[in-house]
Design a protein around this motif. Structure first.
Motif, PDB file in Angstrom:
ATOM      1  N   ASP A  14       0.871  -1.180   0.000  1.00  0.00           N
ATOM      2  CA  ASP A  14       0.000   0.000   0.000  1.00  0.00           C
ATOM      3  C   ASP A  14       0.905   1.226   0.000  1.00  0.00           C
ATOM      4  OD1 ASP A  14      -1.687   2.156   0.775  1.00  0.00           O
ATOM      5  OD2 ASP A  14      -3.081   0.748   1.697  1.00  0.00           O
ATOM      6  N   SER A  15       0.953   1.934  -1.128  1.00  0.00           N
ATOM      7  CA  SER A  15       1.825   3.111  -1.234  1.00  0.00           C
ATOM      8  C   SER A  15       0.988   4.340  -1.552  1.00  0.00           C
ATOM      9  CB  SER A  15       2.888   2.904  -2.316  1.00  0.00           C
ATOM     10  OG  SER A  15       2.297   2.831  -3.593  1.00  0.00           O
ATOM     11  N   SER A  16       1.413   5.467  -0.975  1.00  0.00           N
ATOM     12  CA  SER A  16       0.719   6.723  -1.247  1.00  0.00           C
ATOM     13  C   SER A  16       1.719   7.864  -1.281  1.00  0.00           C
ATOM     14  CB  SER A  16      -0.355   6.997  -0.193  1.00  0.00           C
ATOM     15  OG  SER A  16       0.222   7.223   1.068  1.00  0.00           O
ATOM     16  N   THR A  17       1.431   8.847  -2.122  1.00  0.00           N
ATOM     17  CA  THR A  17       2.218  10.075  -2.205  1.00  0.00           C
ATOM     18  C   THR A  17       1.253  11.255  -2.201  1.00  0.00           C
ATOM     19  OG1 THR A  17       3.949   8.995  -3.509  1.00  0.00           O
ATOM     20  CG2 THR A  17       3.877  11.396  -3.554  1.00  0.00           C
ATOM     21  N   VAL A  18       1.506  12.211  -1.317  1.00  0.00           N
ATOM     22  CA  VAL A  18       0.687  13.418  -1.243  1.00  0.00           C
ATOM     23  C   VAL A  18       1.618  14.617  -1.457  1.00  0.00           C
ATOM     24  CG1 VAL A  18      -0.851  14.839   0.153  1.00  0.00           C
ATOM     25  CG2 VAL A  18      -0.928  12.337   0.362  1.00  0.00           C
ATOM     26  N   ILE A  19       1.311  15.424  -2.456  1.00  0.00           N
ATOM     27  CA  ILE A  19       2.115  16.610  -2.773  1.00  0.00           C
ATOM     28  C   ILE A  19       1.231  17.842  -2.610  1.00  0.00           C
ATOM     29  CG2 ILE A  19       3.524  17.783  -4.505  1.00  0.00           C
ATOM     30  CD1 ILE A  19       3.947  15.076  -5.852  1.00  0.00           C
ATOM     31  N   ALA A  20       1.687  18.784  -1.798  1.00  0.00           N
ATOM     32  CA  ALA A  20       0.968  20.046  -1.609  1.00  0.00           C
ATOM     33  C   ALA A  20       1.888  21.191  -2.025  1.00  0.00           C
ATOM     34  CB  ALA A  20       0.536  20.209  -0.159  1.00  0.00           C
TER      35      ALA A  20
END
Length: 541
Positions: free
Chosen positions: A422-428
């Motif tokens: 389970d991989s996630s990337t959040v860019i703000a």
């Protein structure tokens, strides 16, 4: 029903509340008593400041009646707080199964747990959890609701005597106020539709960031408690599921997919046909069921109109009409400064197809089901705040690979080797500023074999692993890094169909937790034999 699931159906953070016992010479087999449960997980770190403790639960759970009360924040420790710590203490004696329970404050689930199985002489255990994220909720009087459903009768005599405390550590000196959400909201009008939970959320008009929490567990003793061993309906196995064992916890906002995640393969303390595995050392997360977190910020600008918006949480792969999944859901809200309404919208919304294939074969007399599943999601959106436009992009990928093998109509032996990623990337980012990039790579492993020999002796060998590598970067500068592995290994055997005194049960187990966080290290390993701790070693190499 297979032998595995039949015994399944029939049959953490445990910290040092009780001083550790070390058995230089453990008994040759399990007796009527054993060491109190514990785990190697790092205790919650607490500031060296004055604190205030409030008892919010004091109950003996002996049926399915919830405990209810009210909570008032301690006047002696007004916020803001540096940390808030929950501690559950329990004791139970006699004969009892493992039970699942959860605690709500103000309608929000803040803690979920399963219980250890007791000895005839009785055990005590304790669980601690950092609940600082819920500080906005805990800053005002709230209702308290807790349930650990239990059955007590002439056979199952164990009453679960439980107390829960909240300890508040005010911000003081170098211990700054915790950076938390502005609001923590339960879903309003929650109701079930099949295996899904539907509800509504109304967020403040100046909301600039949103995160949903879902405490997802398959439970109840049926096939969905052991969802990872289900097999396609065309395969001769006693836990069928149309699409096999692939499960995915999905959240939708106003009918659009907003997040995907792999469920953790929880193993409770009666699991895998063999409670002797877990009496002293539970599997990862058994005592502290952690929520799945979904970053819903790309949708924030669409929800600030003061109207209720629909939130739906569902589990893909569950056969229609089959019970077993519990999905308490809440929403954490961060507000922008000022009272002006934040506006915004979606920029991209790309939901890939769900890949899920389960193939059956017969290999050297073993039935074998090989499963491969995956899914991908990419969403971006923006909010127009008083400080300018902020864009948030979320990308998630999940996958599952498993090999399930068994022999004959009796499904004996029965074996599973499975992993979940389970991989996630959040860019703000916003114009003229450096982007903040948060990444998480999770991996879960379950590898076990259970069988019954000609002498009707059941044996189980199992490994359960939970790991994550998470980091936050601002531009090219590292802001935070956390990496851990939480691994349980064990094997145990006992005689079936005989009185307890004749089971001649034996077992060994080891739990190791390793953590590196922002350069600091924690490493602890605990081993047990026949119910008694034989090793408890802490220290980094």
């Amino acid at each position: 029903m297979t032998r595995l699931t039949a015994v399944f159906a029939a049959t953490g953070l445990a910290l040092g509340a009780m001083s550790p016992a070390y058995a230089a010479e453990p008994p040759p087999e399990f007796g009527t008593d054993w060491d109190d449960p514990r785990t190697a997980v790092r205790p919650v770190e607490k500031p060296a400041t004055p604190s205030c403790t409030v008892k919010i639960v004091d109950e003996q759970f002996d049926d399915f009646t919830p405990y209810t009360s009210t909570f008032t924040p301690p006047a002696g420790c007004p916020g803001p707080w540096n940390k808030v710590v929950l501690r559950m203490e329990g004791k139970v004696q006699g004969v009892q199964y493992d039970r699942l329970g959860h605690l709500e404050v103000g309608g929000v689930a803040i803690f979920k747990t399963s219980t250890p199985e007791p000895s005839r002489d009785g055990i005590q255990w304790a669980v601690e959890k950092d609940v600082t994220d819920y500080a906005p909720l805990l800053s005002k009087p709230q209702s308290v609701w807790m349930l650990i459903g239990n059955v007590v009768n002439e056979t199952y005599t164990g009453v679960l005597d439980v107390q829960v405390y909240l300890t508040f550590y005010p911000a003081q000196g170098r211990y700054k106020a915790a950076d938390t959400a502005s609001d923590v909201l339960p879903l309003s009008n929650p109701h079930r539709e099949g295996s899904a939970i539907l509800g509504e959320v109304t967020v403040p008009k100046n909301t600039e960031r949103l995160v949903a929490e879902v405490y997802a567990t398959g439970s109840g003793g049926g096939c969905e408690e052991f969802w990872y061993i289900t097999a396609p309906t065309v395969v001769p196995y006693s836990c069928p599921a149309d699409d096999g064992p692939y499960r995915e916890v999905q959240i939708e906002v106003d009918g659009r997919v907003a997040g995907i995640a792999m469920p953790f393969p929880h193993v409770y303390t009666g699991g895998w046909s063999n409670p002797f595995l877990w009496y002293t050392l539970p599997a990862p997360r058994a005592f502290d069921v952690r929520p799945i977190r979904y970053d819903l910020t790309p949708f924030a600008g669409l929800l600030t109109d003061g109207q209720p918006h629909q939130v739906k949480v569902s589990v893909l792969g569950v056969p229609e009409g089959r019970p077993g999944w519990d999905l308490p859901t809440s929403v954490l809200v961060w507000r922008a400064s000022g009272n002006a309404r934040v506006t915004g919208g979606l920029l991209t919304h790309e939901v890939g197809p769900v890949a899920n294939e389960s193939g059956h074969s017969v290999v050297d007399g073993w039935n074998q089901v090989d499963t491969r599943g995956s899914h991908h999601l990419r969403i971006s959106g923006y909010v127009q705040t008083p400080k300018g436009r902020v864009v948030t992009a979320v990308e998630q990928s999940v996958s599952n690979s498993s090999m399930h093998r068994w022999v004959g109509d009796q499904e004996n032996p029965d074996q599973l080797t499975a992993s979940w990623s389970d991989s996630s990337t959040v860019i703000a980012y916003s114009p003229g500023s450096l982007p903040t990039v948060s990444r998480s790579e999770k991996r879960f492993v379950l590898d076990g074999l259970v069988g019954i020999n000609a002498e009707n002796r059941l044996s189980t060998t199992i490994t359960v692993s939970d790991s994550e590598d998470a980091s936050t970067m601002r531009g090219s500068s590292a802001q935070a890094r956390r990496k851990f592995t939480d691994v349980y290994t064990g094997e145990a055997a006992y005689n079936l169909g005989v009185p307890r005194a004749q089971r001649n049960a034996v077992g060994t187990s080891t739990h190791r937790y390793q953590l590196t966080e922002n350069g600091a290290c924690y490493d602890r390993r605990i081993s047990s034999k026949n119910g008694f701790v034989t090793e408890d070693v802490q220290g980094c190499d």
